[in-house]
Write a protein that holds these residues in place. Structure first.
Motif, PDB file in Angstrom:
ATOM      1  N   TRP A  54       0.842  -1.206   0.000  1.00 29.79           N
ATOM      2  CA  TRP A  54       0.000   0.000   0.000  1.00 29.79           C
ATOM      3  C   TRP A  54       0.871   1.247   0.000  1.00 29.79           C
ATOM      4  O   TRP A  54       2.061   1.211   0.337  1.00 29.79           O
ATOM      5  N   LEU A  55       0.268   2.367  -0.366  1.00 29.75           N
ATOM      6  CA  LEU A  55       0.948   3.650  -0.415  1.00 29.75           C
ATOM      7  C   LEU A  55       0.831   4.362   0.925  1.00 29.75           C
ATOM      8  O   LEU A  55      -0.197   4.263   1.601  1.00 29.75           O
ATOM      9  N   GLU A  56       1.849   5.062   1.294  1.00 30.12           N
ATOM     10  CA  GLU A  56       1.789   5.881   2.509  1.00 30.12           C
ATOM     11  C   GLU A  56       1.265   7.275   2.169  1.00 30.12           C
ATOM     12  O   GLU A  56       1.436   7.766   1.047  1.00 30.12           O
ATOM     13  N   ALA A  57       0.624   7.895   3.127  1.00 26.84           N
ATOM     14  CA  ALA A  57       0.055   9.229   2.909  1.00 26.84           C
ATOM     15  C   ALA A  57       1.159  10.269   2.791  1.00 26.84           C
ATOM     16  O   ALA A  57       2.017  10.382   3.660  1.00 26.84           O
ATOM     17  N   THR A  58       1.136  11.027   1.696  1.00 25.88           N
ATOM     18  CA  THR A  58       2.079  12.137   1.495  1.00 25.88           C
ATOM     19  C   THR A  58       1.262  13.354   1.065  1.00 25.88           C
ATOM     20  O   THR A  58       0.914  13.484  -0.107  1.00 25.88           O
ATOM     21  N   PRO A  59       0.892  14.224   1.997  1.00 31.09           N
ATOM     22  CA  PRO A  59       0.041  15.372   1.668  1.00 31.09           C
ATOM     23  C   PRO A  59       0.604  16.203   0.525  1.00 31.09           C
ATOM     24  O   PRO A  59       1.814  16.395   0.407  1.00 31.09           O
ATOM     25  N   GLY A  60      -0.292  16.676  -0.344  1.00 32.94           N
ATOM     26  CA  GLY A  60       0.103  17.483  -1.484  1.00 32.94           C
ATOM     27  C   GLY A  60      -0.484  18.879  -1.415  1.00 32.94           C
ATOM     28  O   GLY A  60      -1.229  19.210  -0.490  1.00 32.94           O
ATOM     29  N   PRO A  61      -0.191  19.715  -2.417  1.00 30.27           N
ATOM     30  CA  PRO A  61      -0.730  21.081  -2.446  1.00 30.27           C
ATOM     31  C   PRO A  61      -2.247  21.076  -2.563  1.00 30.27           C
ATOM     32  O   PRO A  61      -2.841  20.131  -3.087  1.00 30.27           O
ATOM     33  N   ALA A  62      -2.863  22.139  -2.074  1.00 30.09           N
ATOM     34  CA  ALA A  62      -4.319  22.234  -2.102  1.00 30.09           C
ATOM     35  C   ALA A  62      -4.858  22.477  -3.504  1.00 30.09           C
ATOM     36  O   ALA A  62      -6.016  22.180  -3.786  1.00 30.09           O
ATOM     37  N   GLY A 198      -1.873   3.119 -13.121  1.00 32.58           N
ATOM     38  CA  GLY A 198      -1.034   2.702 -14.240  1.00 32.58           C
ATOM     39  C   GLY A 198      -0.936   1.189 -14.271  1.00 32.58           C
ATOM     40  O   GLY A 198      -1.937   0.478 -14.283  1.00 32.58           O
ATOM     41  N   ASN A 199       0.288   0.675 -14.268  1.00 30.49           N
ATOM     42  CA  ASN A 199       0.512  -0.769 -14.278  1.00 30.49           C
ATOM     43  C   ASN A 199       0.681  -1.351 -12.875  1.00 30.49           C
ATOM     44  O   ASN A 199       0.973  -2.549 -12.742  1.00 30.49           O
ATOM     45  N   ASP A 200       0.537  -0.522 -11.858  1.00 29.84           N
ATOM     46  CA  ASP A 200       0.736  -0.977 -10.479  1.00 29.84           C
ATOM     47  C   ASP A 200      -0.607  -1.142  -9.767  1.00 29.84           C
ATOM     48  O   ASP A 200      -1.549  -0.378 -10.004  1.00 29.84           O
ATOM     49  N   ARG A 220      -4.274  10.222  -7.481  1.00 28.61           N
ATOM     50  CA  ARG A 220      -3.855  10.891  -8.707  1.00 28.61           C
ATOM     51  C   ARG A 220      -4.907  10.670  -9.784  1.00 28.61           C
ATOM     52  O   ARG A 220      -5.652   9.683  -9.749  1.00 28.61           O
ATOM     53  N   GLY A 221      -4.946  11.594 -10.734  1.00 29.36           N
ATOM     54  CA  GLY A 221      -5.875  11.458 -11.845  1.00 29.36           C
ATOM     55  C   GLY A 221      -5.657  10.144 -12.578  1.00 29.36           C
ATOM     56  O   GLY A 221      -4.518   9.753 -12.850  1.00 29.36           O
ATOM     57  N   GLY A 222      -6.757   9.471 -12.904  1.00 29.62           N
ATOM     58  CA  GLY A 222      -6.674   8.191 -13.595  1.00 29.62           C
ATOM     59  C   GLY A 222      -6.673   6.996 -12.671  1.00 29.62           C
ATOM     60  O   GLY A 222      -6.770   5.848 -13.134  1.00 29.62           O
ATOM     61  N   ASP A 223      -6.553   7.200 -11.341  1.00 27.63           N
ATOM     62  CA  ASP A 223      -6.611   6.081 -10.397  1.00 27.63           C
ATOM     63  C   ASP A 223      -7.975   5.402 -10.473  1.00 27.63           C
ATOM     64  O   ASP A 223      -9.001   6.050 -10.699  1.00 27.63           O
TER      65      ASP A 223
END
Length: 355
Positions: A54-62, A198-200, A220-223
């Protein structure tokens, strides 16, 4: 003799393992003790990968970034009387729903193609205003974005309202999107959340996702998100409370927990010295160090000793395993003696009646 051939409730440990002493046994028998636990933990996993990724949470820009397929609406204000962009008597004009092209551009009258892909809405507004300076130096631009496919995620199943959900910022987390979709359906047993990017592919059990903030990954877009029941099962057989395919209620299930999920050992029938796990390995797992020497392996547990109980607490059941509670040889003997005793009693009664 007839009583000896009567069907039994479960096999005896000795019957299952009698081939163990053959010159060339077709399976490997491992008596599980606490000393064996570290070795077994290093054996190849069967039935699944052995853990969830699983992915860990990494906050991004608003703010969001404009992508191909987004639709841009512009309101252009121009105070000039002879403006090329507005009609007489109007101070503004609206360019509605212009789609960002595969090249990342939007066409503006009199200004041509303006590249907006990868820009924030604020940056895109500045680019449009800069492109219009040559024809309307006093123009002011208002810009709004409607997210397209590359700026949206798809929730395919497992929620109240599956569908496409726009990402209004780069800080949109999976929990916020699941909440917008009505949450995970309560009817799902042991739900598993699968994120395809993507492929993951990444997976996590829903209860683990809800437990810790560090698991609230940003999207992310496309998820694409698929929520379905955890398909992992083990088979419960023998002198236990139930014989069935039993789902994994958590990510890891120990041998002792498996016995509990089976309804425990039957007080009257089970042999606590003969709890077995039957496991089959792929051919390429045989011969590894550490690893099994045969494809088919039987793990044996003695639950009458502290060593066996602690070992059963720390050895994990794999999906596809068969957990077998063997029958006590004492129970078998008592059953046969009881049948013989009943037969002799009936015979004595018949003789007494005849006399």
């Amino acid at each position: 003799m007839a009583a000896c051939s009567l069907p039994q409730g479960a096999a005896l440990r000795s019957e299952i393992l009698k081939e163990e002493d053959a010159e060339a046994p077709s399976f490997q028998v491992v008596e599980v003790t606490r000393d064996m636990v570290p070795t077994l933990a290093e054996w190849p996993a069967t039935g699944w990968s052995g853990s969830y990724r699983w992915l860990e949470a990494t906050p991004g820009p608003a703010s969001a970034l404009i992508r191909t397929g987004d639709r841009i609406t512009l309101v252009i204000w121009d105070s000039q009387d002879n403006s090329l962009l507005t009609t007489p008597g109007q101070r503004s004009t609206v360019l509605e729903g212009a789609e960002v092209s595969p090249a990342g551009t939007v066409f503006l009258p009199y200004a041509g193609e303006v590249y907006l892909a990868g820009a924030t809405p604020q940056e895109a507004r500045s680019r449009v205003q800069e492109a219009l300076e040559g024809i309307a130096s006093s123009a002011q631009v208002q810009l709004t974005v409607e997210q397209g496919g590359e700026n949206s995620v798809d929730i395919v199943s497992g929620v109240s309202a599956p569908g496409r959900y726009p990402l209004t910022s780069r800080d949109t987390s999976i929990l916020s999107v699941l909440a917008a979709a009505g949450g995970v359906r309560e009817s799902l047993q042991n739900p598993l959340v699968r994120l395809m990017r993507g492929n993951d592919t990444y997976e996590i059990r829903a209860d683990n996702l809800f437990d810790e903030a560090r698991h609230d990954a940003r999207l992310r877009g496309g998820d694409k998100i698929v929520i379905e029941e955890d398909s992992r099962r083990f088979t419960a057989l023998g002198a236990a409370g139930t014989e069935d395919l039993i789902p994994f209620p958590q990510e890891e299930v120990s041998a002792l927990e498996a016995v509990s999920l089976m309804g425990g050992l039957s007080d009257q029938r089970a042999d606590p010295e003969g709890v077995l796990i039957l496991r089959e390995f792929p051919a390429d797992a045989v011969g590894r160090t550490p690893g099994p020497t045969q494809q088919q392996v039987i793990l044996t547990f003695n639950l009458t000793t502290a060593d066996g109980l602690f070992a059963a607490r720390n050895v994990l059941v794999n999906p596809g395993d068969t957990v077998l509670a063997t029958e006590s040889p004492v129970t078998r003997a008592e059953t046969i003696f009881g049948l013989f005793g009943s037969a002799f009693g009936v015979t004595r009664q018949a003789r007494s009646a005849a006399n």
